[in-house]
Design an enzyme around this catalytic site. Structure first.
Site, mmCIF file in Angstrom:
data_model
loop_
_atom_site.group_PDB
_atom_site.id
_atom_site.type_symbol
_atom_site.label_atom_id
_atom_site.label_comp_id
_atom_site.label_asym_id
_atom_site.label_seq_id
_atom_site.Cartn_x
_atom_site.Cartn_y
_atom_site.Cartn_z
ATOM 1 N N ASP A 188 -3.122 -6.518 7.449
ATOM 2 C CA ASP A 188 -2.960 -6.765 8.875
ATOM 3 C C ASP A 188 -1.610 -6.206 9.305
ATOM 4 O O ASP A 188 -0.685 -6.096 8.497
ATOM 5 C CB ASP A 188 -2.984 -8.260 9.171
ATOM 6 C CG ASP A 188 -4.361 -8.872 8.976
ATOM 7 O OD1 ASP A 188 -5.265 -8.160 8.497
ATOM 8 O OD2 ASP A 188 -4.535 -10.064 9.297
ATOM 9 N N HIS A 264 -4.297 -4.954 0.243
ATOM 10 C CA HIS A 264 -5.454 -4.586 -0.562
ATOM 11 C C HIS A 264 -5.499 -3.074 -0.741
ATOM 12 O O HIS A 264 -4.787 -2.328 -0.073
ATOM 13 C CB HIS A 264 -6.739 -5.065 0.115
ATOM 14 C CG HIS A 264 -6.799 -6.556 0.314
ATOM 15 N ND1 HIS A 264 -7.715 -7.356 -0.333
ATOM 16 C CD2 HIS A 264 -6.065 -7.396 1.092
ATOM 17 C CE1 HIS A 264 -7.538 -8.619 0.030
ATOM 18 N NE2 HIS A 264 -6.538 -8.667 0.904
ATOM 19 N N SER A 375 6.358 -7.701 6.214
ATOM 20 C CA SER A 375 7.142 -6.562 5.751
ATOM 21 C C SER A 375 6.457 -5.278 6.194
ATOM 22 O O SER A 375 5.893 -5.234 7.284
ATOM 23 C CB SER A 375 7.319 -6.610 4.236
ATOM 24 O OG SER A 375 8.298 -5.681 3.841
#
Length: 406
Positions: A188, A264, A375
């Site tokens: 995200d 991911h 981050s």
């Protein structure tokens, strides 16, 4: 005598004379001498002497109004600058970034952000009392706009500490992975910039670049590479491109504190090498990225490199303030923000061994790692010239959504 002196002074004023008579001058001198003597006398208990304090002392007695005025003025100036930038953006005008000077960057890097991040990491692992969990997490949810309906466990009492809450898992159906496109978002976040890599420079945000070689470091040993390296005389960009007719692309995704903190695999690829750069832990929000050139090269980061069906592929997790902890699920030897590592060095680990000649295969959408807070993820990969990003700068994106395709 005083009365006559006073009359003499009045007569002088009435007569329009610009000089004073000597009696008035004498009284003025005597008065000043008397007040000066009072200022030199020590203060006695119970006696107030504010009327004789110099102006300098009065300002020292009131530092708060001065600080508030200074800070308020600076904040007002910054708000005006932001307002001006928004107006120019609405008019379609490009705003040149204002880069920090060398001393400003050095001053920022001197702040012990690594130590502070380690302290925050330990604080995040402290178990909260059962009764305190809901108010603490609710405040965080309200502040950063967290969507808890997507969490696999919505009950806030389930998370024993802040670290568990940051690394919460999602419901399986919350992030369907797009199967129609070859590269999907690993996390995200917000798209900061994307496009082709030209002249071995990568765009950090629009108008601000960083060196590709400084970011990734020198090429790994040839035995770790799944493909033959290019000539050392070529530019660093050309050394990464393994197939004729291909281009090098990049995409930068910023994870805010309220975003899902795991990342991911963005495609089907094989990871052959890991490089860990200990470094600073400066903020990586878009405002800082516009201000500090080569911000991502200063910060601690973990670079994973390998190959996919079109050639070179890399994913880099960049640390930030309070995000010193970067975890890669299959790499137990990785320890980030450790005091034993010094800035300016890097540590290599090859996943190509005698027992495993290829490396670690990853499937698109497979869990790869996690941050303890928001981050940045940087993708740099090789692809044919007809690869197209399906993005626009500044858009919000979620893990599993399409980045681009052929």
């Amino acid at each position: 005598m005083a009365a006559s002196g006073g009359r003499a002074c009045v007569r002088s004023l009435r007569g329009g004379v610009l000089w004073r008579s000597s009696p008035c001058h004498y009284e003025s001198t005597a008065t000043r001498h008397f007040l000066g003597t009072l200022q030199k006398l020590p203060l006695q208990a119970g006696v107030r002497n504010f009327h004789t304090a110099p102006v300098r002392s009065l300002f020292l007695l009131r530092p708060v109004p001065i600080l508030l005025a200074t800070g308020g003025g600076y904040a007002g100036y910054r708000q005006y600058e932001k307002y001006r930038e928004r107006k120019l953006e609405k008019l379609g005008l490009e705003i040149p970034p204002k880069l920090a000077s060398h001393w400003e960057v050095s001053l920022y890097k001197s702040v012990p952000t690594r130590l502070l991040s380690r302290a925050c990491g330990r604080l995040n692992q402290v178990e909260l009392p059962y009764w305190l969990r809901r108010p603490v997490y609710s405040l965080y949810i309200w502040t950063f706009g967290v969507n808890m309906t997507e969490a696999a466990v919505e009950d806030l009492h389930h998370y024993r500490n802040l670290s568990e809450f940051f690394r919460r898992k999602l419901k399986p159906q919350a992030r369907p992975v797009c199967g129609l496109h070859c590269v999907t978002s690993p996390s995200d976040g917000k798209i900061l910039t994307f496009g082709q890599v030209k002249n071995s420079e990568v765009e950090q945000v629009k108008g601000v670049t960083y060196s590709l070689e400084s970011f990734l470091g020198p090429r790994a040993n040839t035995e770790d590479l799944p493909f033959p390296p290019a000539s050392s005389s070529d530019s660093f960009r050309n050394q990464l491109v393994t197939r004729e007719g291909n281009e090098l692309y990049h995409c930068v995704i910023y994870l805010a504190p309220g975003d899902y903190h795991c990342f991911h695999s963005p495609t089907d690829w094989t990871i052959s090498h890991r490089r860990h750069f200990p470094g600073s832990l400066m903020s990586v929000n878009p405002g800082m990225a516009r201000w500090i050139k080569e911000l991502f090269c200063h910060n601690e980061r973990v670079v994973l490199t390998g190959d996919w069906k079109h050639g070179f592929f890399s994913l880099t997790a960049v640390g930030a303030t309070n995000v010193g902890s970067i975890r890669i699920h299959f790499d137990r030897d990785l320890h980030t923000n450790s005091p034993r590592y010094s800035k300016g060095s890097y540590n290599d680990l090859s996943f190509v061994t005698h027992a495993n000649k290829e490396g670690i295969p990853m499937r698109k959408g497979e869990p790869l790692g996690e941050f303890n807070l928001g981050s940045t993820i940087v993708l740099i990969f090789e692809a044919p010239k007809d690869f197209n990003f399906r993005l626009k700068a500044g858009q919000k994106i979620r893990f599993g959504e399409a980045l681009g395709s052929l």
